[in-house]
Design a protein around this motif. Sequence first.
Motif, PDB file in Angstrom:
ATOM      1  N   GLN A 172       0.807  -1.221   0.000  1.00 46.81           N
ATOM      2  CA  GLN A 172       0.000   0.000   0.000  1.00 46.81           C
ATOM      3  C   GLN A 172       0.838   1.267   0.000  1.00 46.81           C
ATOM      4  O   GLN A 172       0.425   2.300  -0.510  1.00 46.81           O
ATOM      5  CB  GLN A 172      -0.943  -0.006   1.203  1.00 46.81           C
ATOM      6  CG  GLN A 172      -1.981   1.104   1.179  1.00 46.81           C
ATOM      7  CD  GLN A 172      -3.014   0.934   2.279  1.00 46.81           C
ATOM      8  OE1 GLN A 172      -3.557  -0.142   2.445  1.00 46.81           O
ATOM      9  NE2 GLN A 172      -3.236   1.988   3.037  1.00 46.81           N
ATOM     10  N   SER A 173       2.040   1.210   0.555  1.00 47.30           N
ATOM     11  CA  SER A 173       2.870   2.413   0.661  1.00 47.30           C
ATOM     12  C   SER A 173       3.574   2.776  -0.643  1.00 47.30           C
ATOM     13  O   SER A 173       4.155   3.857  -0.751  1.00 47.30           O
ATOM     14  CB  SER A 173       3.919   2.223   1.766  1.00 47.30           C
ATOM     15  OG  SER A 173       4.729   1.092   1.494  1.00 47.30           O
ATOM     16  N   ILE A 174       3.528   1.906  -1.647  1.00 44.10           N
ATOM     17  CA  ILE A 174       4.143   2.228  -2.939  1.00 44.10           C
ATOM     18  C   ILE A 174       3.161   3.048  -3.768  1.00 44.10           C
ATOM     19  O   ILE A 174       2.085   2.586  -4.111  1.00 44.10           O
ATOM     20  CB  ILE A 174       4.530   0.953  -3.721  1.00 44.10           C
ATOM     21  CG1 ILE A 174       5.563   0.132  -2.950  1.00 44.10           C
ATOM     22  CG2 ILE A 174       5.092   1.323  -5.100  1.00 44.10           C
ATOM     23  CD1 ILE A 174       5.907  -1.188  -3.616  1.00 44.10           C
ATOM     24  N   ASN A 175       3.546   4.278  -4.076  1.00 44.51           N
ATOM     25  CA  ASN A 175       2.699   5.160  -4.887  1.00 44.51           C
ATOM     26  C   ASN A 175       3.167   5.102  -6.340  1.00 44.51           C
ATOM     27  O   ASN A 175       4.240   5.620  -6.680  1.00 44.51           O
ATOM     28  CB  ASN A 175       2.778   6.593  -4.369  1.00 44.51           C
ATOM     29  CG  ASN A 175       1.856   7.537  -5.123  1.00 44.51           C
ATOM     30  OD1 ASN A 175       1.210   7.155  -6.102  1.00 44.51           O
ATOM     31  ND2 ASN A 175       1.774   8.771  -4.677  1.00 44.51           N
ATOM     32  N   PRO A 176       2.387   4.474  -7.217  1.00 47.61           N
ATOM     33  CA  PRO A 176       2.844   4.301  -8.602  1.00 47.61           C
ATOM     34  C   PRO A 176       2.691   5.538  -9.482  1.00 47.61           C
ATOM     35  O   PRO A 176       3.280   5.585 -10.562  1.00 47.61           O
ATOM     36  CB  PRO A 176       1.957   3.167  -9.109  1.00 47.61           C
ATOM     37  CG  PRO A 176       0.689   3.320  -8.329  1.00 47.61           C
ATOM     38  CD  PRO A 176       1.097   3.818  -6.972  1.00 47.61           C
ATOM     39  N   THR A 177       1.922   6.529  -9.040  1.00 48.11           N
ATOM     40  CA  THR A 177       1.655   7.684  -9.906  1.00 48.11           C
ATOM     41  C   THR A 177       2.915   8.476 -10.235  1.00 48.11           C
ATOM     42  O   THR A 177       3.188   8.730 -11.421  1.00 48.11           O
ATOM     43  CB  THR A 177       0.572   8.580  -9.283  1.00 48.11           C
ATOM     44  OG1 THR A 177      -0.636   7.822  -9.134  1.00 48.11           O
ATOM     45  CG2 THR A 177       0.295   9.788 -10.163  1.00 48.11           C
ATOM     46  N   PRO A 178       3.720   8.899  -9.242  1.00 47.82           N
ATOM     47  CA  PRO A 178       4.943   9.620  -9.635  1.00 47.82           C
ATOM     48  C   PRO A 178       5.909   8.765 -10.445  1.00 47.82           C
ATOM     49  O   PRO A 178       6.629   9.288 -11.302  1.00 47.82           O
ATOM     50  CB  PRO A 178       5.562  10.024  -8.283  1.00 47.82           C
ATOM     51  CG  PRO A 178       4.910   9.172  -7.256  1.00 47.82           C
ATOM     52  CD  PRO A 178       3.549   8.854  -7.785  1.00 47.82           C
ATOM     53  N   ILE A 179       5.903   7.444 -10.217  1.00 48.98           N
ATOM     54  CA  ILE A 179       6.743   6.555 -11.026  1.00 48.98           C
ATOM     55  C   ILE A 179       6.299   6.615 -12.487  1.00 48.98           C
ATOM     56  O   ILE A 179       7.119   6.705 -13.405  1.00 48.98           O
ATOM     57  CB  ILE A 179       6.652   5.105 -10.510  1.00 48.98           C
ATOM     58  CG1 ILE A 179       7.149   5.000  -9.067  1.00 48.98           C
ATOM     59  CG2 ILE A 179       7.452   4.167 -11.410  1.00 48.98           C
ATOM     60  CD1 ILE A 179       6.909   3.636  -8.435  1.00 48.98           C
ATOM     61  N   SER A 180       4.989   6.580 -12.700  1.00 45.62           N
ATOM     62  CA  SER A 180       4.469   6.585 -14.081  1.00 45.62           C
ATOM     63  C   SER A 180       4.854   7.864 -14.813  1.00 45.62           C
ATOM     64  O   SER A 180       5.158   7.834 -16.015  1.00 45.62           O
ATOM     65  CB  SER A 180       2.950   6.401 -14.073  1.00 45.62           C
ATOM     66  OG  SER A 180       2.282   7.559 -13.602  1.00 45.62           O
ATOM     67  N   TYR A 181       4.862   9.000 -14.105  1.00 42.51           N
ATOM     68  CA  TYR A 181       5.215  10.255 -14.770  1.00 42.51           C
ATOM     69  C   TYR A 181       6.714  10.354 -15.036  1.00 42.51           C
ATOM     70  O   TYR A 181       7.137  10.961 -16.030  1.00 42.51           O
ATOM     71  CB  TYR A 181       4.718  11.446 -13.963  1.00 42.51           C
ATOM     72  CG  TYR A 181       3.243  11.722 -14.199  1.00 42.51           C
ATOM     73  CD1 TYR A 181       2.822  12.423 -15.320  1.00 42.51           C
ATOM     74  CD2 TYR A 181       2.281  11.240 -13.322  1.00 42.51           C
ATOM     75  CE1 TYR A 181       1.477  12.653 -15.562  1.00 42.51           C
ATOM     76  CE2 TYR A 181       0.929  11.457 -13.549  1.00 42.51           C
ATOM     77  CZ  TYR A 181       0.532  12.171 -14.672  1.00 42.51           C
ATOM     78  OH  TYR A 181      -0.798  12.381 -14.904  1.00 42.51           O
ATOM     79  N   ARG A 182       7.530   9.754 -14.186  1.00 36.10           N
ATOM     80  CA  ARG A 182       8.976   9.720 -14.461  1.00 36.10           C
ATOM     81  C   ARG A 182       9.244   8.922 -15.732  1.00 36.10           C
ATOM     82  O   ARG A 182      10.075   9.318 -16.561  1.00 36.10           O
ATOM     83  CB  ARG A 182       9.725   9.083 -13.282  1.00 36.10           C
ATOM     84  CG  ARG A 182       9.834   9.961 -12.050  1.00 36.10           C
ATOM     85  CD  ARG A 182      10.686   9.293 -10.987  1.00 36.10           C
ATOM     86  NE  ARG A 182      12.077   9.189 -11.392  1.00 36.10           N
ATOM     87  CZ  ARG A 182      13.006   8.541 -10.688  1.00 36.10           C
ATOM     88  NH1 ARG A 182      12.670   7.914  -9.557  1.00 36.10           N
ATOM     89  NH2 ARG A 182      14.256   8.489 -11.110  1.00 36.10           N
ATOM     90  N   ILE A 183       8.535   7.820 -15.876  1.00 36.57           N
ATOM     91  CA  ILE A 183       8.711   6.999 -17.075  1.00 36.57           C
ATOM     92  C   ILE A 183       8.112   7.704 -18.293  1.00 36.57           C
ATOM     93  O   ILE A 183       8.696   7.685 -19.390  1.00 36.57           O
ATOM     94  CB  ILE A 183       8.082   5.614 -16.873  1.00 36.57           C
ATOM     95  CG1 ILE A 183       8.844   4.857 -15.777  1.00 36.57           C
ATOM     96  CG2 ILE A 183       8.079   4.815 -18.173  1.00 36.57           C
ATOM     97  CD1 ILE A 183       8.194   3.564 -15.340  1.00 36.57           C
TER      98      ILE A 183
END
Length: 552
Positions: free
Chosen positions: A339-350
């Motif tokens: 639950q603590s992994i936020n994928p949204t900023p990861i997606s924007y970096r990619i």
Amino acid sequence: MLKLKTFGLIILSFCFTNLNAQNQLEYTIDSILKTYDTNHQPGLAISVINKNEVLYSKGFGIANLDYAIKNTDSTIFSLASISKQFTAAAIWALIEEGKLSLDDNLHQFFPDFPEYGKSIKIKHLLNHTSGIRNYHTLMYLSGFDYDRDYYDNQTVLSLANRQKNLNHISGEKVSYSNTNYNILALIIEQLSGQNLNDYLKSKILLPLGMTNTFVRVSHGKVIKNRAIGYQNQDDNYIYSISNQLSYGAGSMGSNAKNMIIWIHMLNENIPEFKDLATFLKTTEILTTGKKASYARGLMVDDYKGHTTYSHSGFGFGGQTQLITVPEEGIGIIILTNLQSINPTPISYRILDLLINSKELENTISDRAIDFKSQNLDQFTGDYKEVNSDMTMQISEENDTLKAQGSMGNNKISLQQNDTNKFVRRNAQNVKYNFEKTPQYDMEISFGGTPFYFKRAKLVTSNPENLIQFSGKYYSEELDTTYHLFIENYTLKLSYTNNENIKLYPVQLNEFGNKDRTLYHFTTGTDGTIKGMLLSCDGQVSNIEFTKDQTQY
């Protein structure tokens, strides 16, 4: 012959350059995700499409800690709120069959729904403009125990039926509410004569070849290769034991490989389903004349000059993120089981790696300014989220506008990109719009999801007559009694499954719990406290509570 050899060398050089660029992209994505490549904690699965080809598809971390099974791109994860796209797809299928219209209203399916249901149409449910209160928030405010108590879609409908008012006029603004999609699931089942899972499989999933995607409509079925969702509590990983069975807004499972197919559909690469892609990406015009930022299970936004379609999801044990840029053939899906992994900023970096390099260089600071410079003082001051106690301070430092929320630790620098509009310097998907409306003075958008704020006159100390707020308050809409009392000159609250919650002053006759819940006390003509209006999460507005006057 020489010319032919030269041409061949050019082709080989071009292919080598493309291959080298692709390898570099994969290496960079590996670097971004390196922290999740472990053998001792939950993680994620991710697939990335670039120019309509699969660029990257991997799993990281552990799917099941009991057996040390690793995540892969075939592991089944909860989709959380990405599920809404599939429910919207089922609505499209019913419309195609001639069984439903976007302008059908709720009373046609639920005659016992409150009178305001006649103004709520299918299109309002699809784009979160219905004004119906979010059931998760209502359950939280009523003291619902998620670990012990059972609920399903009929529970959600009954709770919605008890609400006396809407948050706002239908069609006026986007106000995210899971209730919309649970109700849509009930309508789908009523018209199709099948449960949502069976109908989706027959009309959408199997024709697309998404054989590992499903709606959880019952308990007890074996789900092979499933990732367990975990929370990290006190340095231990725990998983949910909830027995809820609501769906439509969530409760779907899939894997990264299947979601590649879905992204191809959204990017209009599957001819048989181009009409579905168009349907899901279509936005409505609000009653204010503005275009809604939420389409049909998808948030619509402009990011660095590109139109993006996205949706995130959040639930016990995981978060999810899907984002596509159809014009560039780009798609990213990230599914987590921690639950603590936020994928949204990861997606924007990619995403920043994939969008046109010329666009990357064309950052806001380099763009030609085509609007008049504005005095930043006009934007500074204190703001409070509508239907919440969360506050936001906008200040100016060294000719830079900065924002700091009551739930944040640092000031965030903003950069102007249009008249009355700003973005975060380091996260351009987060936008601040200061164009005033009668309902709000500032709108903050996260990838298209809006949050509304009004200017506020904040107070920081308790009123001298704090005792007048104590007593018992009852809400018919929640069927719950709140007990407010004074302890150490602090107003506190207790109700079912919640004890000794500290309340803090926000504005005149308003208190908050520092967790997006607002308690606004109402007075009679003589100035005495008669009741309370309860708002929460920006998604529930003014639930009525009456104060028990017999105790004094």
